[in-house]
Write a protein that holds these residues in place. Sequence first.
Motif, PDB file in Angstrom:
ATOM      1  N   MET A  18     -37.077  30.297  49.091  1.00  0.00           N
ATOM      2  CA  MET A  18     -37.842  29.108  49.464  1.00  0.00           C
ATOM      3  C   MET A  18     -37.394  27.904  48.651  1.00  0.00           C
ATOM      4  O   MET A  18     -37.203  26.803  49.187  1.00  0.00           O
TER       5      MET A  18
ATOM      6  N   LYS B  88     -33.985  26.766  49.846  1.00  0.00           N
ATOM      7  CA  LYS B  88     -34.074  26.114  51.157  1.00  0.00           C
ATOM      8  C   LYS B  88     -34.655  24.707  51.015  1.00  0.00           C
ATOM      9  O   LYS B  88     -34.172  23.750  51.649  1.00  0.00           O
ATOM     10  N   GLY B  89     -35.674  24.558  50.178  1.00  0.00           N
ATOM     11  CA  GLY B  89     -36.255  23.233  49.965  1.00  0.00           C
ATOM     12  C   GLY B  89     -35.270  22.269  49.347  1.00  0.00           C
ATOM     13  O   GLY B  89     -35.203  21.091  49.732  1.00  0.00           O
TER      14      GLY B  89
ATOM     15  N   ASP C 211     -32.768  21.246  51.986  1.00  0.00           N
ATOM     16  CA  ASP C 211     -33.347  20.227  52.872  1.00  0.00           C
ATOM     17  C   ASP C 211     -33.343  18.856  52.186  1.00  0.00           C
ATOM     18  O   ASP C 211     -33.073  17.827  52.834  1.00  0.00           O
ATOM     19  N   THR C 212     -33.648  18.832  50.898  1.00  0.00           N
ATOM     20  CA  THR C 212     -33.637  17.570  50.143  1.00  0.00           C
ATOM     21  C   THR C 212     -32.227  16.993  50.089  1.00  0.00           C
ATOM     22  O   THR C 212     -32.031  15.787  50.281  1.00  0.00           O
TER      23      THR C 212
ATOM     24  N   LEU D  16     -42.223  21.902  44.869  1.00  0.00           N
ATOM     25  CA  LEU D  16     -41.310  22.991  45.216  1.00  0.00           C
ATOM     26  C   LEU D  16     -40.868  23.753  43.967  1.00  0.00           C
ATOM     27  O   LEU D  16     -40.954  24.991  43.908  1.00  0.00           O
TER      28      LEU D  16
ATOM     29  N   ASP E 170     -45.176  19.873  55.799  1.00  0.00           N
ATOM     30  CA  ASP E 170     -43.752  20.174  55.590  1.00  0.00           C
ATOM     31  C   ASP E 170     -43.589  21.312  54.584  1.00  0.00           C
ATOM     32  O   ASP E 170     -42.684  22.144  54.708  1.00  0.00           O
ATOM     33  N   PHE E 171     -44.466  21.328  53.586  1.00  0.00           N
ATOM     34  CA  PHE E 171     -44.416  22.400  52.589  1.00  0.00           C
ATOM     35  C   PHE E 171     -44.803  23.734  53.224  1.00  0.00           C
ATOM     36  O   PHE E 171     -44.196  24.774  52.925  1.00  0.00           O
TER      37      PHE E 171
ATOM     38  N   LEU F  32     -41.916  25.029  55.058  1.00  0.00           N
ATOM     39  CA  LEU F  32     -40.941  25.561  54.104  1.00  0.00           C
ATOM     40  C   LEU F  32     -41.330  26.957  53.638  1.00  0.00           C
ATOM     41  O   LEU F  32     -40.454  27.808  53.386  1.00  0.00           O
ATOM     42  N   ARG F  33     -42.622  27.224  53.540  1.00  0.00           N
ATOM     43  CA  ARG F  33     -43.071  28.544  53.087  1.00  0.00           C
ATOM     44  C   ARG F  33     -42.674  29.658  54.053  1.00  0.00           C
ATOM     45  O   ARG F  33     -42.653  30.839  53.670  1.00  0.00           O
TER      46      ARG F  33
ATOM     47  N   THR G  18     -39.851  30.264  54.904  1.00  0.00           N
ATOM     48  CA  THR G  18     -38.634  30.840  54.346  1.00  0.00           C
ATOM     49  C   THR G  18     -38.952  32.052  53.489  1.00  0.00           C
ATOM     50  O   THR G  18     -38.150  32.988  53.397  1.00  0.00           O
TER      51      THR G  18
ATOM     52  N   GLU H  83     -46.584  35.169  49.077  1.00  0.00           N
ATOM     53  CA  GLU H  83     -45.181  34.833  48.872  1.00  0.00           C
ATOM     54  C   GLU H  83     -44.480  35.956  48.111  1.00  0.00           C
ATOM     55  O   GLU H  83     -43.542  35.762  47.425  1.00  0.00           O
TER      56      GLU H  83
END
Length: 437
Positions: free
Chosen positions: A270, A273-274, A277-278, A296, A377-378, A381-382, A384, A437
């Motif tokens: 995660m 991936k975050g 994306d950034t 994140l 958005d978070f 992302l989770r 992932t 998670e």
Amino acid sequence: MTDDSDAALTIIPRDAHNVSRRDISPNALRVLYRLREAGFGAYLVGGAVRDLLIGGHPKDFDVATNATPEQIRGLFRNCRLIGRRFRLAHVVFGREIIEVATFRANQVEEDGVEAHEVEAVLRDNVFGSIDDDAVRRDFTANALYYSIEDFSIRDYVGGFADVQARVLKLIGDPERRYREDPVRMLRAVRLSAKLGFTIDAATAEPIPRLAPLLREAAPARLFEECLKLFLSGHGVQSFLGMESHGLLDVMFPEAAAALRSNRSGALRRMVLKGLADTDARVAADEPVSPAFLFALLLWPAYCRSLARLQADGVHQPEAQQRAADRVTLHEMDVIALPRRFSLPMQEIWLLQPRFAQRQRRRVFRLLAHPRFRAAFDFLVLRLTASDEHAADVEFWREVQQHPEAAVSSAEAAPGLDEAGAPRRRRRRRRASGGTGE
């Protein structure tokens, strides 16, 4: 400051390098030419030369000269002097600032005190020659001087060959240089990530041993370094570099411990991936948020703290707030995370459970929350880390497109509890605390 690297000048003529005036800011060229016409030495220096050599497009152009700050100001009406310990000249052209620095040297007190013991006091206090200026810089790749006089590159520490080989190497004894300024360890990782350079073995070796010295650095400075590491478009490689060189454990100790204890690797996936994306947003010139970044990076620590509190029997809403406060306060011992970022970061975390709600009043209240978009958005992302929230993501995507229809459909569906959340099959709780998670 004495140094293990003696300056030995190598001149790379114009026909042996690829730096062209076409790629240099016209305003930087104006500064260089005016200094030269006034009888001073004038050189483009540092990162701009390095980046031009590898085909990059520098945004900042710094100039080094033997003119004093007062002499520089006398040449440019659009000049202001800044700094107290060492004066720099900023020549202002609208939004562009060309920073002009007088050649610097370090000095050692005559009583035999080690240079690194007085570095913080003496740093930047003494003007010197171009040779002095070169050996006091951090990495060889940053100690190259492009001469406006003959368009050659002047190299005093072997930086030209290192740039060609894509190697990042400290000038002088690495351990001593890190002890002078521990933040150089972060700079080594950041520049390696940005440039795609390999860190020289001798430069890399002391980093894991000396990483705890970063705790002596100013937390505000470490915060700024984090922004450079993760919001400059090379966040994934910066994270991997910090991880491999033992810096993650110092900068984000609780998050690093949580990542190690997460055997499935879901949290690490995660985070990566975050960061990817950034990096993509930076590449597309889209805005990026420090609050989202730290939400994140510290999410693994938050999940672990929350799981422990819930395992101790703390009621969920209280556990969530206590976990958020605990992680934030502990991290601020290392990094001075401003409240304008820490508070939105916590809101992103604390809004996550509310995405399970379907009750009309609660749905529209959450949709109107100023942190809704970042929190959603978070949540995406989770995915992932776990597909547990896939239904929530689907519902809230529909809510954003057709709010009335989505809510009406949810209300008509059977199986909502009293809070308006879908009833879920009871699972046997994992020993880890059940953060999902």
